[in-house]
Design a protein around this motif. Sequence first.
Motif, mmCIF file in Angstrom:
data_model
loop_
_atom_site.group_PDB
_atom_site.id
_atom_site.type_symbol
_atom_site.label_atom_id
_atom_site.label_comp_id
_atom_site.label_asym_id
_atom_site.label_seq_id
_atom_site.Cartn_x
_atom_site.Cartn_y
_atom_site.Cartn_z
ATOM 1 N N ARG A 30 52.053 34.161 46.320
ATOM 2 C CA ARG A 30 52.941 34.417 47.464
ATOM 3 C C ARG A 30 53.049 33.284 48.470
ATOM 4 O O ARG A 30 53.957 33.279 49.291
ATOM 5 C CB ARG A 30 52.467 35.691 48.186
ATOM 6 N N LEU A 73 47.739 31.117 32.889
ATOM 7 C CA LEU A 73 48.643 32.198 32.528
ATOM 8 C C LEU A 73 48.895 33.094 33.732
ATOM 9 O O LEU A 73 47.948 33.493 34.418
ATOM 10 C CB LEU A 73 47.962 33.021 31.422
ATOM 11 N N PHE A 142 43.055 34.077 30.520
ATOM 12 C CA PHE A 142 41.983 34.704 31.308
ATOM 13 C C PHE A 142 41.943 36.210 31.099
ATOM 14 O O PHE A 142 42.882 36.836 30.583
ATOM 15 C CB PHE A 142 42.147 34.409 32.804
ATOM 16 N N HIS A 323 37.495 30.787 45.732
ATOM 17 C CA HIS A 323 38.159 32.065 45.444
ATOM 18 C C HIS A 323 39.657 31.771 45.491
ATOM 19 O O HIS A 323 40.052 30.633 45.740
ATOM 20 C CB HIS A 323 37.748 33.134 46.461
HETATM 21 C C1 LIG Z 1 40.214 40.982 41.351
HETATM 22 C C2 LIG Z 1 41.396 40.328 40.659
HETATM 23 C C3 LIG Z 1 42.695 40.879 40.503
HETATM 24 N N1 LIG Z 1 43.449 39.936 39.807
HETATM 25 C C4 LIG Z 1 42.704 38.825 39.548
HETATM 26 C C5 LIG Z 1 41.389 39.057 40.045
HETATM 27 C C6 LIG Z 1 40.202 38.144 39.888
HETATM 28 C C7 LIG Z 1 40.256 36.984 40.817
HETATM 29 C C8 LIG Z 1 40.151 37.332 42.272
HETATM 30 O O1 LIG Z 1 39.132 37.876 42.676
HETATM 31 O O2 LIG Z 1 41.132 37.039 42.996
HETATM 32 C C9 LIG Z 1 43.088 37.611 38.807
HETATM 33 C C10 LIG Z 1 44.472 37.127 38.914
HETATM 34 N N2 LIG Z 1 45.534 37.687 39.589
HETATM 35 C C11 LIG Z 1 46.641 36.912 39.421
HETATM 36 C C12 LIG Z 1 46.319 35.822 38.567
HETATM 37 C C13 LIG Z 1 47.383 34.863 38.054
HETATM 38 C C14 LIG Z 1 47.107 33.491 37.803
HETATM 39 C C15 LIG Z 1 46.826 32.592 38.986
HETATM 40 O O3 LIG Z 1 45.642 32.485 39.368
HETATM 41 O O4 LIG Z 1 47.771 31.922 39.480
HETATM 42 C C16 LIG Z 1 44.947 35.935 38.276
HETATM 43 C C17 LIG Z 1 44.057 35.021 37.452
HETATM 44 C C18 LIG Z 1 47.970 37.140 39.991
HETATM 45 C C19 LIG Z 1 48.108 38.076 41.122
HETATM 46 N N3 LIG Z 1 47.512 39.310 41.299
HETATM 47 C C20 LIG Z 1 47.997 39.892 42.431
HETATM 48 C C21 LIG Z 1 48.943 39.016 43.024
HETATM 49 C C22 LIG Z 1 49.766 39.303 44.269
HETATM 50 C C23 LIG Z 1 50.852 40.247 43.869
HETATM 51 C C24 LIG Z 1 52.115 40.062 44.650
HETATM 52 O O5 LIG Z 1 52.939 39.223 44.229
HETATM 53 O O6 LIG Z 1 52.289 40.767 45.639
HETATM 54 C C25 LIG Z 1 49.026 37.877 42.210
HETATM 55 C C26 LIG Z 1 49.939 36.692 42.389
HETATM 56 C C27 LIG Z 1 47.661 41.257 42.937
HETATM 57 C C28 LIG Z 1 46.254 41.697 42.808
HETATM 58 N N4 LIG Z 1 45.501 41.664 41.668
HETATM 59 C C29 LIG Z 1 44.235 42.146 41.924
HETATM 60 C C30 LIG Z 1 44.202 42.566 43.279
HETATM 61 C C31 LIG Z 1 42.988 43.162 43.972
HETATM 62 C C32 LIG Z 1 45.453 42.311 43.815
HETATM 63 C C33 LIG Z 1 45.939 42.695 45.208
HETATM 64 C C34 LIG Z 1 45.538 41.713 46.227
HETATM 65 C C35 LIG Z 1 46.625 40.713 46.425
HETATM 66 O O7 LIG Z 1 47.788 41.144 46.531
HETATM 67 O O8 LIG Z 1 46.316 39.516 46.500
HETATM 68 C C36 LIG Z 1 43.156 42.225 40.931
#
Ligand SMILES: Cc1c2[nH]c(c1CCC(=O)O)Cc1[nH]c(c(CCC(=O)O)c1C)Cc1[nH]c(c(CCC(=O)O)c1C)Cc1[nH]c(c(C)c1CCC(=O)O)C2
Length: 346
Positions: A30, A73, A142, A323
Amino acid sequence: MPNMTKTFLRALNGETLPVPPIWLMRQAGRYLPEYRATRGEAGSFLDLCYNPDLACEVTLQPLRRYDFDAAILFSDILVIPQALGQHLAFKQGEGPQLEAIRDASGLGKLSVDGIHDTLGPVYETVSKLSEAIPSHTALIGFAGAPWTVATYMVEGKGSKDFANIRRFAYGDPDGFGQLIDILVEATTQYLLKQVEAGAECIQLFETWGGVLSETGFKRWVIEPTKQIVANLRAVHPDLPIIGFPRGAGLHLIDFKKQTGVTGVGLDSGVPLDWVAQNLQKLGPVQGNLDPMYLITGGDAMLDETKRILDTLGNGPFIFNLGHGITPETPPENVEKLVNFIRGYKG
Ligand SMILES: Cc1c2[nH]c(c1CCC(=O)O)Cc1[nH]c(c(CCC(=O)O)c1C)Cc1[nH]c(c(CCC(=O)O)c1C)Cc1[nH]c(c(C)c1CCC(=O)O)C2
């Protein structure tokens, strides 16, 4: 022998490079206006994850801006519970929501058979990416590690105290072990398909490993990770795998030695002299700038980056954050960081 043009794979193979390879966790996201536009086009976040063309596009966006040394990815760790049959939704601004499984009686609705029907579009994204990324960029696949994925499955959402899952794991280790076994199997199958589709390295995200007792960490973090690594290596003996056990502290040494991961991801709290003297002697490390420095920017960010480069740059090292990047990050600070690292002479 890893592809010599891909510095990321060379560092993972144990080489010390004059300029470390760089990528950032959540580098697609974002904070980039072009990501927000593509997500709007896709509909929702999950629609984006399952749309190979658009998921490929958002993976490439940060490479165009910053020429990172690795692409990751675009997907999410929670596609696995969804593929297993658990209902998943992402509510805008609220994070993930799942129907909580609080004890072993809830496991019956999960099934590993047929996960590839749901996950097929993810494999297609990997395959498109392996064609689309520049020749010097490595492709990272991943998954979430089983404990971390289980936290969302049992709590039903993000948690502050992880009380439900710790109660389940400590109170009924055999029942909880069945959930972990399901996740080990599904994660193995999922990652093997990603490698078949073109992923050159795998990262296992263990975001919530730090909430466990010592006994719990061995049983629910080290053991399942070790099994996944062994399962993947039985098919691909040389596959580089990075484990990122956030909050693991002094467990990092046992984690590295016992799981067999190639490299270890570091959170921002790990003392770097200790890493250089202990962990990095065992293999490559990746990390660990606190993502908040990318918001403050300025000298604070560059001083901290310099400290990381000076301490870890004399061994096999991949620069990353401790992180994921946060949505408030000004994109120009990312550019400043990358230019600083690439121009740094020590
Ligand atoms: C715990 C976890 C999640 N997802 C992930 C983890 C482990 C890493 C970490 O601790 O951050 C891993 C993850 N999530 C995402 C990626 C994509 C690749 C990258 O790193 O660019 C990866 C590798 C996209 C994402 N995953 C998420 C977004 C945001 C979604 C949006 O566009 O609104 C993205 C780009 C959503 C997500 N996904 C998850 C949560 C808790 C949330 C909500 C919090 C948030 O909105 O940031 C679960």
